[in-house]
Enzyme design. Structure first.
Site, PDB file in Angstrom:
ATOM      1  N   LYS A   1      36.707  45.534  46.465  1.00 13.26           N
ATOM      2  CA  LYS A   1      38.064  45.378  45.923  1.00 13.26           C
ATOM      3  C   LYS A   1      39.028  46.397  46.543  1.00 13.26           C
ATOM      4  CE  LYS A   1      37.459  41.973  43.018  1.00 13.26           C
ATOM      5  NZ  LYS A   1      38.347  40.809  42.864  1.00 13.26           N
TER       6      LYS A   1
ATOM      7  N   ARG B   1      21.963  51.619  34.492  1.00 16.72           N
ATOM      8  CA  ARG B   1      22.077  50.511  35.444  1.00 16.72           C
ATOM      9  C   ARG B   1      22.763  51.046  36.707  1.00 16.72           C
ATOM     10  NH1 ARG B   1      25.696  45.360  33.659  1.00 16.72           N
ATOM     11  NH2 ARG B   1      27.321  46.925  33.855  1.00 16.72           N
ATOM     12  N   ALA B   2      22.177  50.749  37.874  1.00 13.08           N
ATOM     13  CA  ALA B   2      22.754  51.255  39.135  1.00 13.08           C
ATOM     14  C   ALA B   2      24.195  50.775  39.277  1.00 13.08           C
ATOM     15  CB  ALA B   2      21.922  50.760  40.309  1.00 13.08           C
TER      16      ALA B   2
ATOM     17  N   ASP C   1      36.229  25.158  48.283  1.00 13.37           N
ATOM     18  CA  ASP C   1      36.016  26.572  48.576  1.00 13.37           C
ATOM     19  C   ASP C   1      37.260  27.145  49.256  1.00 13.37           C
ATOM     20  OD1 ASP C   1      33.373  28.452  48.704  1.00 13.37           O
ATOM     21  OD2 ASP C   1      34.881  28.992  50.224  1.00 13.37           O
TER      22      ASP C   1
ATOM     23  N   GLY D   1      32.587  28.688  38.032  1.00 19.40           N
ATOM     24  CA  GLY D   1      33.621  28.279  37.079  1.00 19.40           C
ATOM     25  C   GLY D   1      33.202  27.010  36.366  1.00 19.40           C
TER      26      GLY D   1
ATOM     27  N   TYR E   1      30.726  46.379  44.765  1.00 16.98           N
ATOM     28  CA  TYR E   1      31.791  45.582  44.140  1.00 16.98           C
ATOM     29  C   TYR E   1      33.120  46.348  44.172  1.00 16.98           C
ATOM     30  CZ  TYR E   1      34.679  43.739  40.358  1.00 16.98           C
ATOM     31  OH  TYR E   1      35.733  43.260  39.621  1.00 16.98           O
TER      32      TYR E   1
ATOM     33  N   ILE F   1      38.973  34.727  33.579  1.00 15.34           N
ATOM     34  CA  ILE F   1      40.334  35.283  33.465  1.00 15.34           C
ATOM     35  C   ILE F   1      41.349  34.302  34.049  1.00 15.34           C
ATOM     36  CG2 ILE F   1      41.800  37.281  33.929  1.00 15.34           C
ATOM     37  CD1 ILE F   1      39.206  38.918  34.377  1.00 15.34           C
TER      38      ILE F   1
HETATM   39  N1  NAD Z   1      35.677  40.260  34.081  1.00 13.32           N
HETATM   40  C1  NAD Z   1      36.161  41.508  34.165  1.00 13.32           C
HETATM   41  O1  NAD Z   1      35.944  42.342  33.289  1.00 13.32           O
HETATM   42  C2  NAD Z   1      36.979  41.932  35.360  1.00 13.32           C
HETATM   43  C3  NAD Z   1      37.529  43.224  35.390  1.00 13.32           C
HETATM   44  C4  NAD Z   1      38.257  43.640  36.508  1.00 13.32           C
HETATM   45  C5  NAD Z   1      38.504  42.747  37.536  1.00 13.32           C
HETATM   46  N2  NAD Z   1      37.982  41.497  37.477  1.00 13.32           N
HETATM   47  C6  NAD Z   1      38.269  40.559  38.572  1.00 13.32           C
HETATM   48  O2  NAD Z   1      38.933  39.422  38.006  1.00 13.32           O
HETATM   49  C7  NAD Z   1      38.601  38.257  38.742  1.00 13.32           C
HETATM   50  C8  NAD Z   1      38.126  37.173  37.787  1.00 13.32           C
HETATM   51  O3  NAD Z   1      36.985  37.608  37.080  1.00 13.32           O
HETATM   52  P1  NAD Z   1      36.241  36.605  36.081  1.00 13.32           P
HETATM   53  O4  NAD Z   1      35.451  37.428  35.132  1.00 13.32           O
HETATM   54  O5  NAD Z   1      37.220  35.633  35.567  1.00 13.32           O
HETATM   55  O6  NAD Z   1      35.235  35.896  37.091  1.00 13.32           O
HETATM   56  P2  NAD Z   1      34.664  34.402  37.056  1.00 13.32           P
HETATM   57  O7  NAD Z   1      33.400  34.416  37.837  1.00 13.32           O
HETATM   58  O8  NAD Z   1      34.642  33.865  35.673  1.00 13.32           O
HETATM   59  O9  NAD Z   1      35.760  33.577  37.873  1.00 13.32           O
HETATM   60  C9  NAD Z   1      35.839  33.580  39.269  1.00 13.32           C
HETATM   61  C10 NAD Z   1      36.114  32.155  39.717  1.00 13.32           C
HETATM   62  O10 NAD Z   1      36.295  32.140  41.138  1.00 13.32           O
HETATM   63  C11 NAD Z   1      35.615  31.026  41.671  1.00 13.32           C
HETATM   64  N3  NAD Z   1      35.271  31.330  43.066  1.00 13.32           N
HETATM   65  C12 NAD Z   1      34.548  32.400  43.505  1.00 13.32           C
HETATM   66  N4  NAD Z   1      34.465  32.366  44.843  1.00 13.32           N
HETATM   67  C13 NAD Z   1      35.150  31.266  45.270  1.00 13.32           C
HETATM   68  C14 NAD Z   1      35.411  30.721  46.543  1.00 13.32           C
HETATM   69  N5  NAD Z   1      34.946  31.270  47.663  1.00 13.32           N
HETATM   70  N6  NAD Z   1      36.168  29.596  46.603  1.00 13.32           N
HETATM   71  C15 NAD Z   1      36.640  29.013  45.479  1.00 13.32           C
HETATM   72  N7  NAD Z   1      36.411  29.501  44.233  1.00 13.32           N
HETATM   73  C16 NAD Z   1      35.663  30.613  44.138  1.00 13.32           C
HETATM   74  C17 NAD Z   1      34.391  30.834  40.764  1.00 13.32           C
HETATM   75  O11 NAD Z   1      33.871  29.529  40.826  1.00 13.32           O
HETATM   76  C18 NAD Z   1      34.975  31.200  39.399  1.00 13.32           C
HETATM   77  O12 NAD Z   1      35.481  30.057  38.729  1.00 13.32           O
HETATM   78  C19 NAD Z   1      37.567  38.682  39.772  1.00 13.32           C
HETATM   79  O13 NAD Z   1      38.242  38.873  41.002  1.00 13.32           O
HETATM   80  C20 NAD Z   1      37.044  40.005  39.242  1.00 13.32           C
HETATM   81  O14 NAD Z   1      36.609  40.844  40.270  1.00 13.32           O
HETATM   82  C21 NAD Z   1      37.232  41.062  36.422  1.00 13.32           C
HETATM   83  O1  UPG Z   2      23.464  44.295  28.484  1.00  9.93           O
HETATM   84  C1  UPG Z   2      24.291  45.221  28.682  1.00  9.93           C
HETATM   85  C2  UPG Z   2      25.523  44.994  29.354  1.00  9.93           C
HETATM   86  C3  UPG Z   2      26.368  46.074  29.581  1.00  9.93           C
HETATM   87  N1  UPG Z   2      26.026  47.314  29.154  1.00  9.93           N
HETATM   88  C4  UPG Z   2      26.938  48.436  29.408  1.00  9.93           C
HETATM   89  O2  UPG Z   2      28.225  48.069  28.930  1.00  9.93           O
HETATM   90  C5  UPG Z   2      29.243  48.610  29.753  1.00  9.93           C
HETATM   91  C6  UPG Z   2      30.134  47.496  30.243  1.00  9.93           C
HETATM   92  O3  UPG Z   2      29.365  46.681  31.127  1.00  9.93           O
HETATM   93  P1  UPG Z   2      29.845  45.233  31.612  1.00  9.93           P
HETATM   94  O4  UPG Z   2      30.338  44.463  30.441  1.00  9.93           O
HETATM   95  O5  UPG Z   2      28.741  44.653  32.433  1.00  9.93           O
HETATM   96  O6  UPG Z   2      31.111  45.565  32.485  1.00  9.93           O
HETATM   97  P2  UPG Z   2      31.289  46.516  33.763  1.00  9.93           P
HETATM   98  O7  UPG Z   2      30.006  46.740  34.480  1.00  9.93           O
HETATM   99  O8  UPG Z   2      32.024  47.747  33.290  1.00  9.93           O
HETATM  100  O9  UPG Z   2      32.166  45.631  34.722  1.00  9.93           O
HETATM  101  C7  UPG Z   2      33.239  44.804  34.226  1.00  9.93           C
HETATM  102  O10 UPG Z   2      34.388  45.589  34.178  1.00  9.93           O
HETATM  103  C8  UPG Z   2      34.789  46.084  35.455  1.00  9.93           C
HETATM  104  C9  UPG Z   2      35.950  46.993  35.191  1.00  9.93           C
HETATM  105  O11 UPG Z   2      35.453  48.131  34.489  1.00  9.93           O
HETATM  106  C10 UPG Z   2      35.126  44.886  36.324  1.00  9.93           C
HETATM  107  O12 UPG Z   2      35.650  45.282  37.543  1.00  9.93           O
HETATM  108  C11 UPG Z   2      33.893  44.009  36.504  1.00  9.93           C
HETATM  109  O13 UPG Z   2      34.232  42.842  37.253  1.00  9.93           O
HETATM  110  C12 UPG Z   2      33.403  43.590  35.149  1.00  9.93           C
HETATM  111  O14 UPG Z   2      32.160  42.884  35.276  1.00  9.93           O
HETATM  112  C13 UPG Z   2      28.526  49.346  30.891  1.00  9.93           C
HETATM  113  O15 UPG Z   2      28.464  50.679  30.553  1.00  9.93           O
HETATM  114  C14 UPG Z   2      27.113  48.756  30.881  1.00  9.93           C
HETATM  115  O16 UPG Z   2      26.141  49.649  31.336  1.00  9.93           O
HETATM  116  C15 UPG Z   2      24.828  47.548  28.499  1.00  9.93           C
HETATM  117  O17 UPG Z   2      24.532  48.663  28.119  1.00  9.93           O
HETATM  118  N2  UPG Z   2      23.996  46.489  28.288  1.00  9.93           N
END
Ligand code: NAD
Ligand code: UPG
Length: 330
Positions: A146, A283-284, A52, A36, A142, A12
């Site tokens: 947050k 999934r837990a 870091d 990343g 998790y 993101i």
């Molecule tokens: N992916 C989703 O669906 C989702 C949904 C809701 C919230 N979020 C939040 O959005 C943010 C970004 O998610 P993402 O999917 O892009 O994750 P991502 O893992 O792709 O990106 C996180 C980045 O942070 C860097 N990083 C982690 N710890 C670090 C540290 N201590 N120092 C320096 N760099 C560090 C990693 O190297 C990585 O590049 C996260 O905070 C996540 O909790 C994600």
């Molecule tokens: O192989 C898979 C992967 C996912 N799922 C299901 O798909 C849904 C979405 O799962 P996933 O894509 O892993 O996302 P979440 O667990 O919902 O978590 C994401 O979305 C959250 C917000 O809802 C963020 O906070 C997290 O960082 C991000 O990883 C869930 O019901 C899972 O159980 C499956 O059934 N099989």
């Protein structure tokens, strides 16, 4: 604005860096590239610090050298399932590291913060669509990590009068830049849409649906799938909103909920290919159903999702995964 994008080499964060640059801001990536991608820095051609966030001298220097106005903090661990197995890792990097970032910002006099929160802070909500006033009782470490940071931000504002923050509670980020330049590459990849597309491409043997006995329309979990470019745009609007507001809490979602089975069916429609599916246990840490009431984001930020349906989101992800089935440089 000069914006330090912590976690800017991640999924993101990188899409937000791209949008910030296109909007005329000056993003600086700060990332340890643990989860990343260095390739992002070359593609986006922006200044970057590979370090870091717990390396305080480097962080302080980055804030000062680049005359940073705002920190956007994406860096965290972000897997619900992993957090159940490794909670300390989550509290360490998502809470303790963030405290260090905030303390270093205070020392540098940088007082604007945009934080990646999540709908996982709501746990299993009493009512959906979820408003920002819903109770916050997360069901995973998790989500708790947050929520702890949201509390830290509120507490910090009491004594630090200049401190302004936006805590953006995103729903499920997905999709990839529509110009195909950058995309999603998590390792391990556990997110639903990439797993489905990698199963179609043969990178993964198939997909297991986690639980079919939930009290939802078809027994599988329901989520609100929000395009990553829409999230990026909301970050820029939230940062700009801090000119006039001290505190912003906002859901970022489309307002629509789709089940796991519906997402699989949509992916089959978009790609024209069959997904190899097996059905497994729950999934837990997974909440039953999460989708947003996005009204506050519209009223406060003037933001709403442009990608409102999973077809266009999955299409943008498919464009990326077809060309990068194993992600960057692999
Ligand atoms: N992916 C989703 O669906 C989702 C949904 C809701 C919230 N979020 C939040 O959005 C943010 C970004 O998610 P993402 O999917 O892009 O994750 P991502 O893992 O792709 O990106 C996180 C980045 O942070 C860097 N990083 C982690 N710890 C670090 C540290 N201590 N120092 C320096 N760099 C560090 C990693 O190297 C990585 O590049 C996260 O905070 C996540 O909790 C994600
Ligand atoms: O192989 C898979 C992967 C996912 N799922 C299901 O798909 C849904 C979405 O799962 P996933 O894509 O892993 O996302 P979440 O667990 O919902 O978590 C994401 O979305 C959250 C917000 O809802 C963020 O906070 C997290 O960082 C991000 O990883 C869930 O019901 C899972 O159980 C499956 O059934 N099989």
């Amino acid at each position: 604005m000069n914006v330090l994008v912590a976690g800017g080499a991640g999924y993101i964060g990188s899409h937000t860096v791209k949008r910030l640059k296109e909007a005329g801001h000056n993003p600086v990536i700060y990332d340890n590239v643990g989860r990343g991608h260095r390739e992002v820095i070359d593609i986006l051609k922006v200044p970057a610090v590979i370090a870091d966030l717990n390396d305080r001298p480097k962080l302080l220097a980055a804030l000062r050298d680049h005359k940073i106005d705002t920190v956007m903090h994406f860096a965290a661990y972000a897997y619900v399932g992993e957090s159940v197995d490794q909670p300390l890792m989550y509290y360490q990097n998502n809470v303790a590291t963030t405290v260090n970032v905030l303390d270093t910002m205070k020392e540098a006099g940088v007082s604007r913060f945009v934080f990646s929160s999540t709908c996982a802070t709501y746990g299993d909500p009493d009512s959906i669509p979820i408003t920002e006033d819903e109770k916050q009782l997360p069901v995973s470490p998790y989500g708790r990590s947050k929520l702890m940071v949201e509390h830290v931000l509120k507490d910090l504002q009491v004594g630090w009068k200049d401190f302004k923050f936006a805590a953006l509670r995103y729903f499920n980020a997905c999709g990839c830049a529509t110009d195909g330049t950058i995309g999603e590459d998590h390792d391990p990849e556990t997110h639903l849409i990439p797993v489905i597309l990698q199963a179609i491409l043969g990178v993964k043997p198939g997909i297991t649906v986690f639980g079919t006995d939930y009290p939802t329309k078809d027994g599988t979990n329901v989520r609100d799938y929000i395009h990553v470019d829409d999230l990026a745009d909301a970050h820029i609007l939230a940062m700009e909103k801090l000119d006039t507001l001290k505190t912003v809490f906002c859901n970022l979602g489309t307002g629509n909920g789709f089940s796991v089975k519906e997402i699989i069916a949509t992916a089959e429609k978009v790609t024209g290919k069959k997904v190899p599916v097996t059905f497994g246990p729950r999934r837990a840490g997974d909440a039953i159903a999460l989708y947003a009431n996005p009204k506050r984001a519209k009223d406060l930020l003037g933001w709403e999702a442009k990608h409102k349906n999973p077809e266009s989101i999955i299409q943008s992800a498919w464009n990326w995964f077809k060309d990068h089935p194993r992600g960057y440089g692999k």
